[in-house]
Design an enzyme around this catalytic site. Structure first.
Site, PDB file in Angstrom:
ATOM      1  N   HIS A  73      45.400   6.789  60.605  1.00  0.00           N
ATOM      2  CA  HIS A  73      46.666   7.182  59.987  1.00  0.00           C
ATOM      3  C   HIS A  73      46.469   7.455  58.500  1.00  0.00           C
ATOM      4  O   HIS A  73      45.539   6.953  57.866  1.00  0.00           O
ATOM      5  CB  HIS A  73      47.729   6.091  60.190  1.00  0.00           C
ATOM      6  CG  HIS A  73      47.461   4.827  59.430  1.00  0.00           C
ATOM      7  ND1 HIS A  73      47.678   4.702  58.074  1.00  0.00           N
ATOM      8  CD2 HIS A  73      46.987   3.636  59.844  1.00  0.00           C
ATOM      9  CE1 HIS A  73      47.355   3.489  57.678  1.00  0.00           C
ATOM     10  NE2 HIS A  73      46.921   2.823  58.732  1.00  0.00           N
ATOM     11  N   GLU A  82      46.585  -2.314  65.078  1.00  0.00           N
ATOM     12  CA  GLU A  82      45.576  -2.729  64.105  1.00  0.00           C
ATOM     13  C   GLU A  82      45.216  -4.204  64.307  1.00  0.00           C
ATOM     14  O   GLU A  82      45.953  -4.968  64.939  1.00  0.00           O
ATOM     15  CB  GLU A  82      46.091  -2.464  62.683  1.00  0.00           C
ATOM     16  CG  GLU A  82      45.162  -2.892  61.551  1.00  0.00           C
ATOM     17  CD  GLU A  82      43.801  -2.204  61.533  1.00  0.00           C
ATOM     18  OE1 GLU A  82      43.022  -2.391  62.484  1.00  0.00           O
ATOM     19  OE2 GLU A  82      43.499  -1.510  60.538  1.00  0.00           O
TER      20      GLU A  82
END
Length: 200
Positions: free
Chosen positions: A20, A94
C-alpha cells in the site's frame, strides 16, 4: 550451503505484490498493524501512479488485505476488488504488533535496547513464524490460481511472503526492504521459485 528447495508448489503464472502507498504513520515509521490509517495525499498520488503499470497486466486472481489503506491503494491503482476473481483475505492483514502498535522502533528501544522485530516479535501480538503461517496459505492459493495473481498488502507481511517464496524462514524478510507503493514480481526459474523483481 544448501540448494534451493525443489519440492515447492510452482505458480502457473507470476505473482505480483503491491505494498500500500504512504500513510501518516508509515511516513514516520510508526508500526501500523491493525490500526486502519488512510493514505496521505502523497500516498494517493503514488497509488494513482501505479495504474499504468498494472493496467498492462491481466490477473487471473486478486487478493487484497481487508484494511482500508490496501483497498484504497488498489482502487486508486485501478484494481477491481469486486467480482469472482477478487478476495479480501484476512491472511493478508499486516503483522499484529500488539503492545507496539503505533510505536516507532526507536521508541521501543528506549526500554528494550536490543529489540529486533524479526527475532523478538511483539508482546501481545505476533512472532515472525505466525506471519509466516499466514503467508504460506497465501502462497498456496497463488500457486493454485490459473494465471497471474495480484496481491495488495503491507510492508512487513510482504517481506515475509518474499522470504517464504524462496523457501527461507520468515525472519529472512528482514533482508527484503520494501517501500510504500513498491511493486514486486515473483515467479519461478527451472523449477525453483524465484524473485524476478523486488520493490520496483
Amino acid at each position: 550451503m544448501t540448494d534451493p528447495p525443489r519440492d515447492q508448489p510452482l505458480p502457473r503464472g507470476e505473482v505480483w505484490l503491491v505494498r500500500h502507498a504512504e500513510t501518516a504513520w508509515s511516513k514516520v515509521g510508526r508500526h501500523t498493524g491493525r490500526t486502519d490509517i488512510p493514505l496521505t495525499d502523497v500516498g494517493r498520488a503514488a497509488a494513482r501512479a501505479l495504474r499504468p503499470r498494472l493496467a498492462a497486466e491481466r490477473f487471473a486472481a486478486v487478493r487484497c488485505s481487508p484494511l482500508g489503506r490496501a483497498q484504497e491503494t488498489a482502487a486508486l491503482a485501478g484494481i477491481e476488488l469486486l467480482g469472482p476473481h477478487a478476495t479480501l483475505d484476512p491472511d493478508l492483514l499486516e503483522w499484529d504488533y500488539g503492545d507496539y502498535e503505533g510505536v516507532t522502533t526507536p521508541g521501543i528501544r528506549e526500554t528494550r535496547p536490543d529489540w529486533f522485530l524479526w527475532r523478538d516479535g511483539c508482546p501481545g501480538g505476533e512472532q515472525a513464524v505466525d506471519v509466516g503461517a499466514r503467508v504460506d496459505r497465501v502462497i498456496a492459493a497463488a500457486c493454485a490460481a490459473d494465471g497471474d495473481v495480484l496481491v495488495v498488502a503491507h510492508g512487513h507481511l510482504l517481506r515475509v511472503l518474499g522470504a517464504r517464496w524462496m523457501g527461507l524462514a520468515p525472519q529472512h524478510g528482514a533482508n527484503l526492504v520494501l517501500d510504500t507503493g513498491g511493486i514486486c514480481v515473483l515467479g519461478q526459474e527451472r523449477g525453483v521459485r524465484a524473485i524476478r523483481r523486488w520493490g520496483a
